[in-house]
Design a protein around this motif. Structure first.
Motif, PDB file in Angstrom:
ATOM      1  N   ILE A  12       4.648  -1.220   2.367  1.00 26.10           N
ATOM      2  CA  ILE A  12       3.883   0.036   2.440  1.00 26.10           C
ATOM      3  C   ILE A  12       4.850   1.197   2.226  1.00 26.10           C
ATOM      4  O   ILE A  12       5.729   1.446   3.046  1.00 26.10           O
ATOM      5  N   ALA A  13       4.673   1.894   1.111  1.00 22.94           N
ATOM      6  CA  ALA A  13       5.532   3.041   0.805  1.00 22.94           C
ATOM      7  C   ALA A  13       5.011   4.273   1.542  1.00 22.94           C
ATOM      8  O   ALA A  13       3.807   4.419   1.748  1.00 22.94           O
ATOM      9  N   ALA A  71      -2.397   9.292  -0.889  1.00 25.67           N
ATOM     10  CA  ALA A  71      -1.103   8.696  -1.266  1.00 25.67           C
ATOM     11  C   ALA A  71      -1.286   7.386  -2.018  1.00 25.67           C
ATOM     12  O   ALA A  71      -0.536   7.069  -2.943  1.00 25.67           O
ATOM     13  N   CYS A  72      -2.309   6.620  -1.643  1.00 26.36           N
ATOM     14  CA  CYS A  72      -2.478   5.294  -2.239  1.00 26.36           C
ATOM     15  C   CYS A  72      -2.833   5.364  -3.726  1.00 26.36           C
ATOM     16  O   CYS A  72      -2.598   4.402  -4.466  1.00 26.36           O
ATOM     17  N   SER A 131       0.845  -1.183   0.000  1.00 27.18           N
ATOM     18  CA  SER A 131       0.000   0.000   0.000  1.00 27.18           C
ATOM     19  C   SER A 131       0.891   1.248   0.000  1.00 27.18           C
ATOM     20  O   SER A 131       2.122   1.141  -0.147  1.00 27.18           O
ATOM     21  N   ARG A 132       0.260   2.415   0.146  1.00 33.66           N
ATOM     22  CA  ARG A 132       1.041   3.656   0.223  1.00 33.66           C
ATOM     23  C   ARG A 132       0.306   4.615   1.146  1.00 33.66           C
ATOM     24  O   ARG A 132      -0.917   4.778   1.021  1.00 33.66           O
ATOM     25  N   THR A 180       7.237  -0.625  -6.201  1.00 32.64           N
ATOM     26  CA  THR A 180       8.571  -0.264  -5.712  1.00 32.64           C
ATOM     27  C   THR A 180       9.415  -1.531  -5.604  1.00 32.64           C
ATOM     28  O   THR A 180       8.904  -2.647  -5.683  1.00 32.64           O
ATOM     29  N   ALA A 219       4.722   8.261   1.170  1.00 37.74           N
ATOM     30  CA  ALA A 219       4.763   9.218   0.060  1.00 37.74           C
ATOM     31  C   ALA A 219       5.838  10.283   0.257  1.00 37.74           C
ATOM     32  O   ALA A 219       6.020  10.798   1.359  1.00 37.74           O
ATOM     33  N   LEU A 267       0.115   4.549  -5.956  1.00 39.99           N
ATOM     34  CA  LEU A 267       0.831   3.323  -5.602  1.00 39.99           C
ATOM     35  C   LEU A 267       1.571   2.772  -6.818  1.00 39.99           C
ATOM     36  O   LEU A 267       1.002   2.627  -7.888  1.00 39.99           O
TER      37      LEU A 267
END
Ligand code: ADP
Length: 314
Positions: A81-82, A113-114, A56-57, A120, A84, A117
């Motif tokens: 989970i990135a 933010a998601c 997720s982000r 990455t 942002a 996505l």
């Protein structure tokens, strides 16, 4: 043990503490509560003891931290989970309860933010480690997410992994262009299908439940787990049917019941437990979820569910 992955929106909910016809200025609210269907699912799967990860982000903000901290504390692998770096915030939703108990939302997720996505290097590493993917229909209505989920399915299925699918569809997204065919493609690769109520009829012309089950099994879906809300749940496969009676609970907040049920069932299934056992814990996890305010506050460990079931059987 098999390791499970899900992909989707992580957000917070801020909830009205009074019922009413609309938000009033300066009315009391509580939260932020960690939320997002995939996040609730994966949190429950981890708490019951499965190895579980989410891609997720979130924003570089306090709401993102609330989610990261909770998921990590409950044992979820959050390396995918990135956070942002473009100033996009964590998604949020303001929730109030109408007089009849149904929920009304003000969503702040359109620019969350998601929405940005991407695959990455960390997310790729997570996919590589996972041997099961859980797909939620709602996530497929978001173009960016849908692309990533499809890529992860190809990868995990290609690694010999398995797939569970919860259509989890709100009526308002069913008309999203291309969504139905995307859902059909997922169904064709599904090992465990987890519809709720009438969702069992989403992919069949059959008119009754038995017909729908027969049709889906004949089309090669090995296992179907039907969620029946306050009426319990059923499991169907070639070997037959297993039912579980509902536990008697006082329903405080129905949010998250289906996700907790799914997380517990798939978690137990992946750890190799027999169907009866997985179904019993899933049924308890769903019932436990409705006794708590807040979408993710009702997730429970196996020991907590053992106690919860014991308290409700004579
Ligand atoms: P969804 O949120 O996907 O619609 P359900 O409402 O069917 O899912 O809930 C999932 C499961 O949780 C049910 O199949 C049942 O096992 C359990 N559950 C949900 N609501 C209740 C309730 N009021 N009493 C007892 N068990 C419940």
């Amino acid at each position: 043990d098999k390791r499970l992955l899900t992909i989707g929106e992580v957000l917070v909910e801020i909830v009205a503490t009074t019922k009413g016809d609309g938000f009033r200025a300066a009315q009391p609210l509580i939260g932020p509560f960690p939320s997002g269907a995939p996040a609730i699912f994966v949190d429950q799967a981890a708490r019951i003891g499965a190895e579980a990860a989410i891609i997720s982000r979130v924003g570089a903000d306090d709401f993102g931290k609330v989610n990261l901290d909770r998921l990590a504390a409950d044992g979820v692998d959050i390396s995918g989970i990135a956070v942002a770096d473009d100033g996009a915030p964590t998604g949020s939703a303001f929730v109030r309860y109408r007089g009849d108990g149904s929920r009304a939302f003000v969503f702040n997720i359109a620019h969350s933010a998601c929405g940005q996505l991407e695959l990455t290097r960390e997310a790729e590493a997570v996919i590589e480690r996972c041997s099961h993917i859980h797909v939620m229909g709602t996530a497929l209505s978001a173009p960016g997410l849908s692309h990533l989920i499809k890529a992860a399915i190809v990868r995990i299925k290609g690694q010999g992994g398995t797939l569970s699918f919860d259509p989890n569809l709100r009526p308002e997204i069913l008309d999203t262009p291309g969504l139905r065919s995307a859902l059909g493609e997922i169904l064709a690769q599904t090992d465990v299908f987890l519809p709720s109520g009438d969702e069992i009829f989403l992919f069949t012309e059959a008119q009754d439940e038995a017909g729908a089950v027969k049709d889906l099994l004949a089309r090669g879906i090995p296992e179907i787990v039907l969620k029946r809300g306050a009426k319990g749940a059923s499991h169907f496969c070639a070997a037959g049917r297993t039912d579980v009676a509902p536990l008697a609970v006082e329903e405080i907040d129905p949010t998250g019941a289906g996700d907790c049920f799914g997380g517990a069932f798939v978690g137990m299934w992946l750890m190799g437990h027999p169907v009866e056992e997985a179904l019993a814990y899933a049924n308890a996890a769903g019932a436990h979820a409705v006794t708590r305010v807040g979408p993710m506050e009702g997730t429970a460990t196996r020991a907590e569910l053992d106690q919860f079931m014991k308290d409700r059987t004579r």
